[in-house]
Design a protein around this motif. Structure first.
Motif: not given
Length: 81
Positions: A51-54, A32-44, A19-30
């Motif tokens: 966010a989807v592209i990243v 990175v996506m969260a950091f990019v979205v927070i950095y951009l400070r755009l409207n939702l 289960i842990l191995k299954t969740f690691i890659k999506p968690l890493v991608a999520a």
């Protein structure tokens, strides 16, 4: 919920490792996506496309899709005539 689920599955060591191995890659991608979205400070709504592209870019870069996933996606896509 993820932490709670991990605590419950902890008793079955082999299963929890899978289960842990299954969740690691999506968690890493999520993350990175969260950091990019927070950095951009755009409207939702404006942040949705980047966010989807990243997320997909990172997920592809870390080889998050298995062969089964690729086959499933191919089945979903329309076939060329």
């Amino acid at each position: 919920l993820f932490i709670l689920w991990g605590a419950i599955l902890r008793k079955t060591r082999d299963f929890s490792i899978i289960i842990l191995k299954t969740f690691i890659k999506p968690l890493v991608a999520a993350l990175v996506m969260a950091f990019v979205v927070i950095y951009l400070r755009l409207n939702l709504w404006l942040a949705l496309l980047p966010a989807v592209i990243v997320y997909l870019s990172v997920f592809l870069a870390i080889k998050g899709f298995s062969n089964e996933d690729r086959m499933f996606i191919k089945e979903l896509l329309p076939k060329k005539a």
